[in-house]
Design an enzyme around this catalytic site. Structure first.
Site, PDB file in Angstrom:
ATOM      1  N   LYS A 154      -7.103  -4.976   8.548  1.00  0.00           N
ATOM      2  CA  LYS A 154      -6.142  -3.890   8.310  1.00  0.00           C
ATOM      3  C   LYS A 154      -5.206  -3.838   9.521  1.00  0.00           C
ATOM      4  O   LYS A 154      -5.306  -2.959  10.389  1.00  0.00           O
ATOM      5  CB  LYS A 154      -6.884  -2.574   8.080  1.00  0.00           C
ATOM      6  CG  LYS A 154      -6.036  -1.580   7.320  1.00  0.00           C
ATOM      7  CD  LYS A 154      -6.866  -0.432   6.800  1.00  0.00           C
ATOM      8  CE  LYS A 154      -6.039   0.803   6.536  1.00  0.00           C
ATOM      9  NZ  LYS A 154      -4.918   0.630   5.634  1.00  0.00           N
TER      10      LYS A 154
HETATM   11  N1  PMP Z   1      -4.993  -2.018  -0.106  1.00  0.00           N
HETATM   12  C1  PMP Z   1      -4.132  -1.783   0.911  1.00  0.00           C
HETATM   13  C2  PMP Z   1      -3.098  -2.800   1.207  1.00  0.00           C
HETATM   14  C3  PMP Z   1      -4.231  -0.600   1.659  1.00  0.00           C
HETATM   15  O1  PMP Z   1      -3.365  -0.363   2.653  1.00  0.00           O
HETATM   16  C4  PMP Z   1      -5.228   0.340   1.337  1.00  0.00           C
HETATM   17  C5  PMP Z   1      -5.337   1.610   2.130  1.00  0.00           C
HETATM   18  N2  PMP Z   1      -6.125   1.413   3.263  1.00  0.00           N
HETATM   19  C6  PMP Z   1      -6.102   0.046   0.284  1.00  0.00           C
HETATM   20  C7  PMP Z   1      -5.955  -1.142  -0.421  1.00  0.00           C
HETATM   21  C8  PMP Z   1      -7.220   0.994  -0.073  1.00  0.00           C
HETATM   22  O2  PMP Z   1      -8.177   0.961   0.954  1.00  0.00           O
HETATM   23  P1  PMP Z   1      -9.148   2.187   1.220  1.00  0.00           P
HETATM   24  O3  PMP Z   1      -9.738   2.556  -0.073  1.00  0.00           O
HETATM   25  O4  PMP Z   1     -10.142   1.647   2.179  1.00  0.00           O
HETATM   26  O5  PMP Z   1      -8.308   3.290   1.788  1.00  0.00           O
END
Ligand code: PMP
Length: 289
Positions: A154
């Site tokens: 991330k």
């Molecule tokens: N895909 C992307 C590209 C994101 O930025 C996010 C947000 N973090 C998600 C999926 C969903 O991830 P999460 O459920 O861990 O927030």
């Protein structure tokens, strides 16, 4: 939200081991991560004073940092405690929380052992955001392949593309863009995962080209407990007409129904929100339990 609101309503920040006033949390314009986009972060939410899946988010923050060769100079326990302490200090029960790890301003060399690794945790009040089902289009931009950027990292680097894709979608009147991967398979939306549904089956992309979101994993667990079938597979645009339901998942978005996807030649309309509503209800129960 302007900086003024941030200072007024969320005046404290955890930075490099201490809680300080947000007003005094200053960094240099020569910050390495600002120039070269090498920062990693999390997006977390607290519900009624408890941070949902905090350990999982902290694990992912450390994994993301490691993929960028950054060693966070704190233990996971210290970061977990810091997250909890900052919402308490700001006296916010329902919060959106942003831990960020970045390289300092000691040098502008691409790599240099003198570069410090910094960490901050900020939080803002999160509000219930009721929105009508989303209208998406297919982005002209593709998600980077795993040999361009590590998919499960991330990193702020990924979000350059997401900003471009979301800006293009919004400028054309859509709520968001559905991104395809380098092979042309459905990957995810700009900041959320995507699911398609029909009868008792949920279909979602394999995470070889999209973030394996923590909300995605939670929704799969909830769906399994409800007796639904889960299929993780490569999804082509041509397959999408088979489903009468679509929704997105993410920490900030939670679960949101999708009304339509413009696939260029025509528009796919999703007429049902039955499974979405059931899972949304289950998710709401879980986050406050
Ligand atoms: N895909 C992307 C590209 C994101 O930025 C996010 C947000 N973090 C998600 C999926 C969903 O991830 P999460 O459920 O861990 O927030």
């Amino acid at each position: 939200m302007g900086n003024y609101d941030l200072l007024k309503y969320h005046p404290y920040i955890w930075m490099n081991g201490e809680i300080i006033e947000l007003e005094n949390a200053k960094i240099s314009v020569l910050t390495h991560s600002l120039h070269y986009s090498g920062a990693v972060y999390e997006g977390q939410r607290a519900y009624n004073g408890r941070i949902f899946k905090l350990r999982e988010h902290t694990e992912r923050l450390f994994k993301s940092a490691k993929m960028l060769y950054m060693e966070i100079p704190y233990t996971k326990e210290k970061i977990i405690n810091a997250n909890e302490s900052i919402i308490k200090k700001n006296n916010i029960k329902n919060a959106y929380i942003r831990p960020l790890v970045w390289r300092g301003s000691e040098t502008l060399n691409i790599i240099n052992s003198k570069l410090s690794i910094n960490c901050m945790i900020a939080c803002i009040v999160s509000s219930e955001r009721k929105s009508s089902p989303l209208n998406l289009h297919i982005s002209d931009w593709r998600k980077a392949s795993p040999n361009v950027l590590p998919v499960q990292c991330k990193s702020s680097g990924h979000y350059n593309m997401m900003i471009i894709a979301q800006s293009a979608a919004k400028s054309k009147g859509y709520d968001d863009a559905l991104m395809l991967d380098w092979r042309g398979y459905v990957a995810e939306c700009t900041t959320s995962n995507v699911f398609f549904a029909k009868e008792n089956t949920l279909v979602t992309p394999i995470t070889d080209a999209c973030l394996n979101g923590i909300t995605r994993q939670t929704i799969i667990e909830l769906a399994v407990a409800k007796g639904m079938n889960i299929v993780e597979t490569h999804i082509k645009i041509a397959d999408l007409h088979e489903y009468n339901e679509c929704f997105i998942t993410g920490t900030a978005a939670e679960i949101k129904a999708v009304a339509s996807i413009d696939i260029g030649k025509n528009k796919l309309i999703f007429t049902s929100t039955k499974i979405t509503n059931t899972l949304e209800e289950e998710y709401k129960n879980l986050i406050v339990s």
